[in-house]
Motif scaffolding. Structure first.
Motif, mmCIF file in Angstrom:
data_model
loop_
_atom_site.group_PDB
_atom_site.id
_atom_site.type_symbol
_atom_site.label_atom_id
_atom_site.label_comp_id
_atom_site.label_asym_id
_atom_site.label_seq_id
_atom_site.Cartn_x
_atom_site.Cartn_y
_atom_site.Cartn_z
ATOM 1 N N ALA A 1 0.862 -1.180 0.000
ATOM 2 C CA ALA A 1 0.000 0.000 0.000
ATOM 3 C C ALA A 1 0.897 1.228 0.000
ATOM 4 O O ALA A 1 1.652 1.465 0.938
ATOM 5 C CB ALA A 1 -0.911 0.004 1.223
ATOM 6 N N ILE B 1 -3.648 -0.504 11.293
ATOM 7 C CA ILE B 1 -3.854 0.851 10.778
ATOM 8 C C ILE B 1 -3.872 1.795 11.973
ATOM 9 O O ILE B 1 -4.683 1.651 12.884
ATOM 10 C CB ILE B 1 -5.171 0.955 9.994
ATOM 11 C CG1 ILE B 1 -5.163 -0.012 8.804
ATOM 12 C CG2 ILE B 1 -5.374 2.390 9.490
ATOM 13 C CD1 ILE B 1 -6.490 -0.062 8.060
ATOM 14 N N GLY C 1 2.573 1.892 6.976
ATOM 15 C CA GLY C 1 2.445 0.837 7.981
ATOM 16 C C GLY C 1 3.621 0.753 8.923
ATOM 17 O O GLY C 1 4.743 0.484 8.501
ATOM 18 N N LEU D 1 2.691 -2.377 5.572
ATOM 19 C CA LEU D 1 1.622 -2.627 4.610
ATOM 20 C C LEU D 1 2.195 -3.051 3.263
ATOM 21 O O LEU D 1 1.671 -2.733 2.202
ATOM 22 C CB LEU D 1 0.732 -1.393 4.476
ATOM 23 C CG LEU D 1 -0.101 -1.105 5.733
ATOM 24 C CD1 LEU D 1 -0.846 0.206 5.616
ATOM 25 C CD2 LEU D 1 -1.082 -2.244 6.017
ATOM 26 N N LEU E 1 -4.997 -6.541 1.925
ATOM 27 C CA LEU E 1 -4.414 -5.283 1.464
ATOM 28 C C LEU E 1 -5.353 -4.554 0.502
ATOM 29 O O LEU E 1 -5.455 -3.322 0.540
ATOM 30 C CB LEU E 1 -3.068 -5.566 0.801
ATOM 31 C CG LEU E 1 -2.085 -4.410 0.691
ATOM 32 C CD1 LEU E 1 -1.731 -3.846 2.056
ATOM 33 C CD2 LEU E 1 -0.821 -4.863 -0.035
ATOM 34 N N GLU F 1 -8.396 -4.305 0.599
ATOM 35 C CA GLU F 1 -9.550 -3.738 1.297
ATOM 36 C C GLU F 1 -9.175 -2.571 2.203
ATOM 37 O O GLU F 1 -10.015 -2.076 2.965
ATOM 38 C CB GLU F 1 -10.216 -4.826 2.151
ATOM 39 C CG GLU F 1 -10.664 -6.054 1.369
ATOM 40 C CD GLU F 1 -11.092 -7.190 2.276
ATOM 41 O OE1 GLU F 1 -12.242 -7.645 2.137
ATOM 42 O OE2 GLU F 1 -10.262 -7.617 3.116
ATOM 43 N N ILE F 2 -7.943 -2.104 2.099
ATOM 44 C CA ILE F 2 -7.423 -1.180 3.100
ATOM 45 C C ILE F 2 -8.174 0.153 3.125
ATOM 46 O O ILE F 2 -8.370 0.742 4.200
ATOM 47 C CB ILE F 2 -5.906 -0.941 2.900
ATOM 48 C CG1 ILE F 2 -5.338 -0.157 4.091
ATOM 49 C CG2 ILE F 2 -5.607 -0.241 1.597
ATOM 50 C CD1 ILE F 2 -3.850 -0.094 4.142
ATOM 51 N N GLY G 1 -10.954 -0.513 5.715
ATOM 52 C CA GLY G 1 -10.010 -0.077 6.737
ATOM 53 C C GLY G 1 -10.158 1.396 7.059
ATOM 54 O O GLY G 1 -10.771 1.784 8.053
ATOM 55 N N VAL H 1 -4.260 -5.586 8.998
ATOM 56 C CA VAL H 1 -4.151 -5.893 7.577
ATOM 57 C C VAL H 1 -3.144 -7.014 7.379
ATOM 58 O O VAL H 1 -2.042 -6.978 7.943
ATOM 59 C CB VAL H 1 -3.713 -4.651 6.773
ATOM 60 C CG1 VAL H 1 -3.639 -4.985 5.285
ATOM 61 C CG2 VAL H 1 -4.661 -3.492 7.024
#
Length: 357
Positions: free
Chosen positions: A4, A36, A70, A130, A327, A329-330, A334, A350
């Protein structure tokens, strides 16, 4: 590998990037879980803040946006660089995610967290949790053994923030503590205080978060500041004296005001939250009550003690994991959840590789 990547405010992209090289003195880690953080949310909504803006490289890392996000991560060692002899492939570890100018000592007892241009892995560059893999200098890698599940271990970084705040407060067993805010840092700070033998009260507007504080056992009392006078309630529980110590965990001015009212004369207030704007302070309360107002940032050599506290069983981190996502769906599951429905979530984890989902 997938990661990410933060480009700018509101712009996070899932991209394929090269696997980082494991060089002498470093450790290669397969990231199991990454939380997160509220800091990540600030970057997404208001940044760049800690993230160096594109074209303006950080003076230590030499990197600027885009960077991999992250910093609350756990994982498994998959490779060790030359000169690393005290870790082995397969070890479970967490990362103390600092970026510190190499001219400054990071030996125990040094205030390396206060050195010029300090930043964090996963914000200021040098990879991030991440991403599927990360390479980290050995000094920032802490083994956790096999008794702490890797998902719970991802909370050790924010728990260390709470532990350092506790150290900064000077509080001790038997003291009465009031925490303003039952978000992730407020709850984890409460967990540390309870483990150290303090009586803990929390002031929090959200009924769900107040209940989480009580059900998880990290708070003895949870007050709704919209329906009760929190300072009066605290004085009623302390023979009229007030709290020995208070922790501000919201960056909301009215909460800070409440803590000044609720703390005893000669008490301590520790400001834990990151403030994005100036605060107003009633200096007369500071002066007439001889209140000691202290700041705290990150941690300074606190990871080993924090890990031991979890290993001892005095802190149960499971109740604070309220979501697990992949990842991809972050943003929608998230960041959007934590921004628009934050009362329903404490810590969303995550899995960069999707393992364990």
């Amino acid at each position: 590998m997938k990661a990410a990547r933060y480009y700018d405010r509101g712009d996070i992209r899932i991209e394929d990037i090269p696997v980082p090289e494991v060089t002498p003195g470093t450790v290669g880690i397969d990231v199991a879980w990454c939380g997160i953080c509220g800091t990540d949310l600030h970057e997404y909504l208001d940044g760049p803040i800690f993230v160096p803006a594109h074209g303006h490289p950080h003076p230590i890392s030499g990197e600027s946006a885009p960077v991999t996000l992250g910093h609350e991560m756990s994982g498994v060692v998959y490779a060790v660089g030359e000169g690393v002899n005290d870790l082995a492939v397969g070890d479970h570890v967490v990362v103390e995610p600092y970026i510190i100018d190499p001219q400054y000592s990071t030996e125990p007892g040094t205030n390396y967290h206060l050195t010029p241009n300090m930043n964090f892995i996963g914000l200021g560059g040098r990879g991030g949790g991440l991403g599927e893999k990360i390479t980290v200098e050995r000094r920032w890698v802490h083994p956790i053994g096999n008794d702490i599940p890797l998902d719970e271990a991802a909370l050790i970084e924010p728990l260390s923030v709470g532990y350092h705040a506790y150290v900064r407060s000077g509080a001790g067993e038997g003291d009465f503590a009031l925490i303003g805010g039952a978000g992730p840092i407020g709850l984890l700070t409460a967990a540390v205080l309870k483990a150290q033998g303090l009586t803990v009260a929390i002031s929090e507007l959200s009924a769900l978060r107040r209940q989480k504080a009580l059900d998880s056992g990290v708070a003895d009392y949870a007050f709704d500041p919209s329906t009760v006078d929190v300072a009066e309630e605290v004085r009623g529980l302390t023979d009229g004296a007030g709290a020995d110590v208070a922790f501000e965990c919201t960056s909301v001015n009215v909460v800070l005001d409440t803590l000044f009212d609720a703390v005893r004369a000669g008490g301590v207030i520790v400001v834990v939250s990151i403030w994005g704007k100036p605060a107003q302070l009633d200096m007369q309360k500071l002066v007439l009550k001889e209140v000691d107002l202290r700041g705290t940032i990150g941690y300074m050599g606190n990871h080993p003690e924090t890990i031991r506290l979890v290993q001892s069983g005095k802190i149960d981190l499971k109740p604070f994991i309220t979501g697990k996502i992949g990842l991809d769906e972050i943003v929608d599951k998230g960041f959007d959840t934590l921004i628009h429905h934050n009362e329903t979530a404490v810590k969303i984890l995550v899995s960069p590789s999707g393992a364990g989902l």
